[in-house]
Design a protein around this motif. Structure first.
Motif, mmCIF file in Angstrom:
data_model
loop_
_atom_site.group_PDB
_atom_site.id
_atom_site.type_symbol
_atom_site.label_atom_id
_atom_site.label_comp_id
_atom_site.label_asym_id
_atom_site.label_seq_id
_atom_site.Cartn_x
_atom_site.Cartn_y
_atom_site.Cartn_z
ATOM 1 N N VAL A 120 0.890 -1.192 -0.011
ATOM 2 C CA VAL A 120 0.037 -0.062 0.056
ATOM 3 C C VAL A 120 0.636 1.226 0.244
ATOM 4 C CG1 VAL A 120 -1.602 1.334 1.606
ATOM 5 C CG2 VAL A 120 -1.950 -1.069 1.079
ATOM 6 N N ALA A 121 1.887 1.265 0.493
ATOM 7 C CA ALA A 121 2.934 2.254 0.577
ATOM 8 C C ALA A 121 3.277 2.846 -0.784
ATOM 9 C CB ALA A 121 4.144 1.957 1.325
ATOM 10 N N ASP A 122 3.145 2.049 -1.828
ATOM 11 C CA ASP A 122 3.783 2.174 -3.266
ATOM 12 C C ASP A 122 2.421 2.318 -4.109
ATOM 13 O OD1 ASP A 122 6.642 2.286 -2.851
ATOM 14 O OD2 ASP A 122 6.111 0.444 -2.037
ATOM 15 N N GLY A 383 19.811 20.566 2.328
ATOM 16 C CA GLY A 383 18.710 21.130 1.461
ATOM 17 C C GLY A 383 18.354 19.720 0.744
ATOM 18 N N CYS A 384 18.270 18.414 1.224
ATOM 19 C CA CYS A 384 17.702 17.326 0.429
ATOM 20 C C CYS A 384 16.424 16.844 1.095
ATOM 21 C CB CYS A 384 18.546 16.248 0.661
ATOM 22 S SG CYS A 384 19.261 15.816 2.624
ATOM 23 N N CYS A 385 16.032 17.362 2.119
ATOM 24 C CA CYS A 385 14.823 17.370 2.821
ATOM 25 C C CYS A 385 13.575 17.580 1.765
ATOM 26 C CB CYS A 385 14.486 18.161 4.095
ATOM 27 S SG CYS A 385 12.885 17.860 4.934
ATOM 28 N N ARG A 390 9.621 13.805 -2.143
ATOM 29 C CA ARG A 390 8.809 12.865 -3.310
ATOM 30 C C ARG A 390 8.315 11.687 -2.775
ATOM 31 N NH1 ARG A 390 12.839 13.446 -6.306
ATOM 32 N NH2 ARG A 390 12.534 15.330 -7.019
ATOM 33 N N ARG A 391 9.220 10.891 -2.060
ATOM 34 C CA ARG A 391 8.354 9.655 -1.633
ATOM 35 C C ARG A 391 7.284 9.717 -0.888
ATOM 36 N NH1 ARG A 391 6.268 5.757 -1.030
ATOM 37 N NH2 ARG A 391 6.996 3.880 -0.236
ATOM 38 N N TYR A 392 6.924 10.991 -0.415
ATOM 39 C CA TYR A 392 5.610 11.014 0.345
ATOM 40 C C TYR A 392 4.453 11.541 -0.576
ATOM 41 C CZ TYR A 392 8.308 10.010 4.753
ATOM 42 O OH TYR A 392 8.954 9.642 5.513
ATOM 43 N N THR A 393 5.065 12.588 -1.243
ATOM 44 C CA THR A 393 3.946 13.296 -1.846
ATOM 45 C C THR A 393 3.481 12.777 -3.162
ATOM 46 O OG1 THR A 393 5.908 14.611 -2.952
ATOM 47 C CG2 THR A 393 5.174 15.547 -1.207
ATOM 48 N N ILE A 414 3.458 4.108 8.001
ATOM 49 C CA ILE A 414 4.183 2.939 7.001
ATOM 50 C C ILE A 414 5.186 3.385 6.264
ATOM 51 C CG2 ILE A 414 3.354 1.587 5.087
ATOM 52 C CD1 ILE A 414 0.733 1.365 6.329
ATOM 53 N N ILE A 415 5.213 4.672 5.462
ATOM 54 C CA ILE A 415 6.298 5.308 4.757
ATOM 55 C C ILE A 415 7.531 5.433 5.746
ATOM 56 C CG2 ILE A 415 6.731 7.156 2.944
ATOM 57 C CD1 ILE A 415 3.917 7.229 2.029
ATOM 58 N N ASP A 416 7.163 5.941 6.643
ATOM 59 C CA ASP A 416 8.543 6.151 7.764
ATOM 60 C C ASP A 416 9.157 5.049 7.854
ATOM 61 O OD1 ASP A 416 7.991 8.969 7.779
ATOM 62 O OD2 ASP A 416 7.136 8.942 9.658
ATOM 63 N N ALA A 417 8.422 3.938 8.404
ATOM 64 C CA ALA A 417 8.917 2.681 8.572
ATOM 65 C C ALA A 417 9.766 2.146 7.287
ATOM 66 C CB ALA A 417 7.952 1.596 9.146
ATOM 67 N N GLU A 418 9.246 2.195 6.345
ATOM 68 C CA GLU A 418 10.043 1.619 4.913
ATOM 69 C C GLU A 418 11.196 2.524 4.816
ATOM 70 O OE1 GLU A 418 7.421 1.550 1.687
ATOM 71 O OE2 GLU A 418 6.884 -0.612 2.315
ATOM 72 N N GLN A 419 11.038 3.867 4.951
ATOM 73 C CA GLN A 419 12.367 4.750 4.749
ATOM 74 C C GLN A 419 13.311 4.252 5.629
ATOM 75 O OE1 GLN A 419 12.647 7.621 2.215
ATOM 76 N NE2 GLN A 419 11.329 5.837 1.580
ATOM 77 N N ASN A 420 13.016 4.301 7.038
ATOM 78 C CA ASN A 420 14.004 3.991 7.937
ATOM 79 C C ASN A 420 14.323 2.329 7.977
ATOM 80 O OD1 ASN A 420 13.575 6.567 8.874
ATOM 81 N ND2 ASN A 420 11.916 5.910 10.332
ATOM 82 N N ALA A 421 13.837 1.530 7.086
ATOM 83 C CA ALA A 421 14.243 0.204 7.014
ATOM 84 C C ALA A 421 14.003 -0.627 8.084
ATOM 85 C CB ALA A 421 15.722 0.099 6.283
#
Length: 495
Positions: A120-122, A383-385, A390-393, A414-421
């Motif tokens: 669902v995160a994708d 400046g990369c924040c 993009r991964r969220y928006t 869910i997206i946070d957990a995936e980004q943090n592996a």
């Protein structure tokens, strides 16, 4: 209950095409697996009941009957019966549900829910439902996928809340000490949807905007060609900025010793992201340097001086990035003179110059580090924040029209957990996957429950295929380059 070669042969001989044969074998495997797993659950329930009776005085444990339950696993839907037990203290429990951590009113297994939430995160709910229904023996609808996503989001919220609480209360242990650390924060808007009953019938379906607050921590930027990778990045996002900062500070406290660390922070200095906010987050650091985000600085200059000549805008931008306050004042004075000379829009342009001058005065302490040559590499790493949004928006804007508060919070978790592996690792800490069940039951030797016969709990032996040989097909035109190569190879092989 075993699948034999004869069963496979029936699937092959009883169909007219390989397509139908594979489909029949697919259904055979899932049917046998669900039947077998259901029998194993009922057998385990019986053993748990017998062992519970042995622990208490005779007649103190009563069975109130066997109730049916249906749970959908990755391999299919299992229907089984388990005993409703009245304990000596008068409480009524399902021993099997407690032993295997089956939560009430959840119709899907923990592993299936975790995999669906991962998809669902994708992808959209409808696409995930179609994928799960097509590739497994499970039938899932889009509303069911949405409910699963919310349930997983709630479980992750419980884990993050408990982790933040434990990290705040725990004594400082062995923490990492790094020379430099980067912290960035920013926010973006997502279209929201109000819950039923919160607004009147005319406003209920009207969209409005929700603010998502994001923070990220990383230790360095690794460059590989044109790609940049953040080392040991950790992200935190939430609809409540205070909650996001609290979880961020708890993570810092638990993982880093900042006494010998220079912390570089960056933001657009907007409301809630002022330098003072990051100074509080980096409290205890050896040194804290706050930098205004280059992207927002350049965008502010372009927006305020949009009607002025390109040369003037470049002078202002160069003076800002080099930290030359005198040159900046002179360039803004020139802009003000040009604005006053414009007969049609003198008032508007003069106001733009005034606002830009106030912007520089308000944020000059965060602009000056951009011109410091001793920390040029560090300030360029910030400046990369903005780009990491993009991964969220993409999921929250392009693949989602509007979000309720509960749905948006769950998706952010869910997206946070995936980004943090740490998606599956975090779920294993929840009540959903965390209960370790090792019921002390007797060994079963019944022939009708033979899990090893299906090879479910042992790896199948792999067969070495040897060296693979390749060749050029003969259906290639002789006049082509590939055909000439084939001709030469064939001629060479005849010697």
């Amino acid at each position: 209950m075993n699948i034999s070669v004869a069963d496979c042969l029936v699937c092959l001989q009883g169909q007219t095409t390989l397509f139908k044969a594979e489909e029949a074998f697919f259904q055979l495997i899932f049917t046998k697996a669900t039947e077998l797993f259901g029998l194993a659950l009922e057998k385990l329930d019986k053993q748990l009941y017998q062992k519970t009776k042995e622990k208490h005085a005779p007649g103190r444990v009563h069975s109130l009957g066997r109730d049916s339950r249906t749970i959908t696993f990755c391999f299919g839907t299992v229907v089984f019966k388990r005993r409703h037990i009245e304990m000596p203290d008068g409480s009524r429990v399902y021993l099997l549900d407690e032993a295997l951590a089956f939560q009430a009113r959840r119709q899907f297994s923990p592993l299936l829910m975790a995999k669906i939430a991962d998809l669902v995160a994708d992808s959209t709910m409808r696409q995930v439902a179609k994928a799960v229904t097509s590739l497994t023996n499970c039938s899932v609808t889009a509303p069911a996928v949405d409910n699963i996503m919310r349930g997983i989001g709630q479980d992750l919220t419980l884990v993050r809340t408990q982790e933040a609480k434990e990290e705040e209360e725990a004594e400082p242990g062995e923490r990492k000490s790094v020379k430099e650390l980067y912290i960035e924060g920013d926010a973006f808007m997502v279209r929201g949807r109000c819950a039923r009953g919160k607004r009147n019938h005319r406003q209920r379906n009207l969209p409005f905007m929700r603010t998502v607050h994001r923070f990220q921590i990383y230790e360095a930027v690794e460059k590989n060609g044109t790609r940049h990778t953040l080392i040991n990045r950790h992200v935190v996002s939430h609809l409540n900025r205070v909650v996001a900062i609290r979880e961020l500070e708890a993570y810092l406290m638990a993982n880093y010793d900042l006494s010998q660390t220079t912390v570089f922070t960056g933001s657009d200095n907007g409301s809630g992201y002022e330098p003072e906010v990051f100074a509080d987050i980096a409290a205890g650091a050896l040194r804290e340097i706050h930098v205004l985000d280059r992207y927002h600085l350049n965008r502010k200059i372009t927006a305020r001086l949009s009607g002025f000549p390109q040369e003037i805008r470049e002078l202002v931008r160069k003076a800002a990035h080099t930290g030359d306050k005198d040159s900046l004042d002179k360039a803004l004075d020139t802009c003000q003179s040009l604005a006053a000379a414009d007969e049609t829009r003198a008032a508007d342009r003069t106001e733009d110059v005034r606002l830009l001058r106030d912007y520089f005065a308000r944020n000059w302490a965060s602009i000056e580090p951009l011109a410091d040559p001793t920390i040029y590499r560090q300030t360029r790493s910030l400046g990369c924040c903005e780009s990491n949004h993009r991964r969220y928006t993409y999921r929250l804007k392009h693949q989602g029209r509007a979000w309720s508060k509960a749905g948006l919070e769950a998706m952010l978790r869910i997206i946070d957990a995936e980004q943090n592996a740490d998606f599956f690792a975090s779920l294993q800490e929840t009540e959903l996957l965390g209960t370790t069940f090792m019921p002390e039951v007797a060994e079963t030797a019944e022939k009708d429950i033979n899990l090893q016969a299906l090879g479910l709990f042992k790896a199948l032996p792999t067969k070495h295929v040897g060296v693979r040989h390749g060749g050029i097909g003969r259906n290639t035109s002789t006049s082509s380059a590939l055909g000439q190569l084939n001709k030469q190879l064939n001629m060479g092989s005849s010697y």
